[in-house]
Design an enzyme around this catalytic site. Structure first.
Site, PDB file in Angstrom:
ATOM      1  N   CYS A 117     -23.073  23.416  -6.096  1.00 54.83           N
ATOM      2  CA  CYS A 117     -23.154  23.230  -4.813  1.00 54.83           C
ATOM      3  C   CYS A 117     -22.494  24.553  -3.990  1.00 54.83           C
ATOM      4  O   CYS A 117     -23.090  24.831  -2.786  1.00 54.83           O
ATOM      5  CB  CYS A 117     -22.523  21.801  -4.086  1.00 54.83           C
ATOM      6  N   HIS A 249     -21.623  22.790   3.422  1.00 54.50           N
ATOM      7  CA  HIS A 249     -22.158  22.074   2.476  1.00 54.50           C
ATOM      8  C   HIS A 249     -22.500  20.503   2.857  1.00 54.50           C
ATOM      9  O   HIS A 249     -21.794  19.921   3.125  1.00 54.50           O
ATOM     10  CB  HIS A 249     -21.427  21.997   1.067  1.00 54.50           C
ATOM     11  N   ASN A 279     -27.780  15.402  -0.167  1.00 58.37           N
ATOM     12  CA  ASN A 279     -27.098  16.705  -0.882  1.00 58.37           C
ATOM     13  C   ASN A 279     -28.058  17.450  -1.552  1.00 58.37           C
ATOM     14  O   ASN A 279     -28.561  17.016  -2.719  1.00 58.37           O
ATOM     15  CB  ASN A 279     -25.991  16.043  -1.575  1.00 58.37           C
TER      16      ASN A 279
END
Length: 322
Positions: A117, A249, A279
């Site tokens: 990520c 994020h 996500n």
């Protein structure tokens, strides 16, 4: 003779999403979950899931073309491509080379970065360093993922959290006040078992599936992101009040809210897309950035903070004057 310092300036942004958009209610028809359960714990309402003919590279190519168009540049102007991904098309070669060939800018540098990520921030930092060093002039930095390929669709605690997508930026070296002001990156490998994929070429010979201990990841995320945001602010001698926008994020709305609260950041200055995209790992930050640039929130001259944390653990933040 005094050497004039170059900065890596964002000249254009782009993003791409798979055709299939899946709501929580639709997911509940296949997984033991509910819209209320997902929304309350994560803030997620929708995610995009790649069809068989959609790949990490095809999404990256689409996002890159849009970024080039926004920058008013041709593919031939690009001499560096860095693709951040944990879900490449093949074990090798790098998916960045597939993107390079599709765009028609063969001959420059192209490689992948794996930091999950945080991958886009790692890739951004490498591209920025190469531009400042004169090793590249115009770079495509991409985050692209097809995380749906590595999800265990019988594990409701993880499969509801992720989606597929891509985001890209074009960076160019310029002298002036615009560009990347400071970037701080970190990694701590002792937490491997908290967020990982249980497979790989040299261990199982298989791709594997994502495994996560959500509560522990949440705690580390808030602590690490708060710390690294303090670091980049200190490096630029800026305060939270100086920040126009934060592009975090997009893992979990609760993590984003908790981090903003710890830093006393105005929630109205935080770009939130997790409700629409879930996500998307390395694609998360550039995808959210593109959304906010295209809807007019983020404008030239704005001070923008990018931040992310992912498996490894890896984490980082960057401050940019757009």
């Amino acid at each position: 003779m005094t050497q004039v310092a170059l900065r890596a300036v964002i000249k254009g942004t782009g993003s791409a999403l798979p055709r299939s958009r899946v709501s929580n209610a639709e997911l509940a028809n296949k997984v033991d979950t509910t819209d209320a359960w997902i929304t309350e714990r994560t803030g997620i309402k929708f995610r995009h899931i790649a069809e068989p003919d959609e790949t990490t590279s095809s999404l990256a190519i689409e996002a890159s073309r849009k970024a080039l168009d926004a920058a008013g540049m041709a593919a031939g102007d690009i001499d560096l491509i860095i693709l951040a991904t944990a879900t490449p098309d093949q074990t090798f070669p790098a998916s960045a080379t597939i993107v390079q060939h599709a765009l028609g800018c063969n001959g420059g540098v192209a490689f992948d970065v794996a930091a999950v990520c945080s991958g886009f921030l790692y890739a951004f930092s490498v591209a920025e360093s190469m531009i400042r060093a004169g090793s590249a002039h115009n770079a495509l930095v991409i985050g692209a993922e097809t995380f749906s390929r590595i999800l265990d669709w019988e594990d409701r605690t993880t499969c509801v959290l992720f989606g597929d997508g891509a985001g890209a930026v074009v960076l160019s070296g310029e002298v002036g006040t615009r560009g990347a002001l400071a970037t701080k990156l970190h990694a701590d490998g002792q937490h491997n078992e908290l967020l990982y994929v249980d497979g790989g070429p040299s261990t199982t010979g298989t791709v594997g599936k994502l495994r996560m201990k959500g509560r522990e990841v949440f705690r580390h995320a808030v602590t690490n992101l708060t710390s690294v945001l303090h670091e980049v602010l200190a490096a630029t001698e800026l305060t939270p009040a100086d920040i126009d926008w934060v592009v975090p994020h997009q893992a979990n709305a609760r993590i984003i809210e908790a981090t903003a609260k710890k830093l006393a950041l105005d929630p109205s200055k935080v770009v939130l897309t997790v409700d629409q995209h879930a996500n998307t790992s390395a694609a998360s930050v550039p995808l959210a950035l593109d959304v906010a640039v295209r809807d007019g929130r983020i404008k030239a001259g704005d001070i923008v903070v990018l931040e992310a944390m992912g498996g490894g653990f890896t984490w980082g933040a960057s401050i940019i004057r757009m």
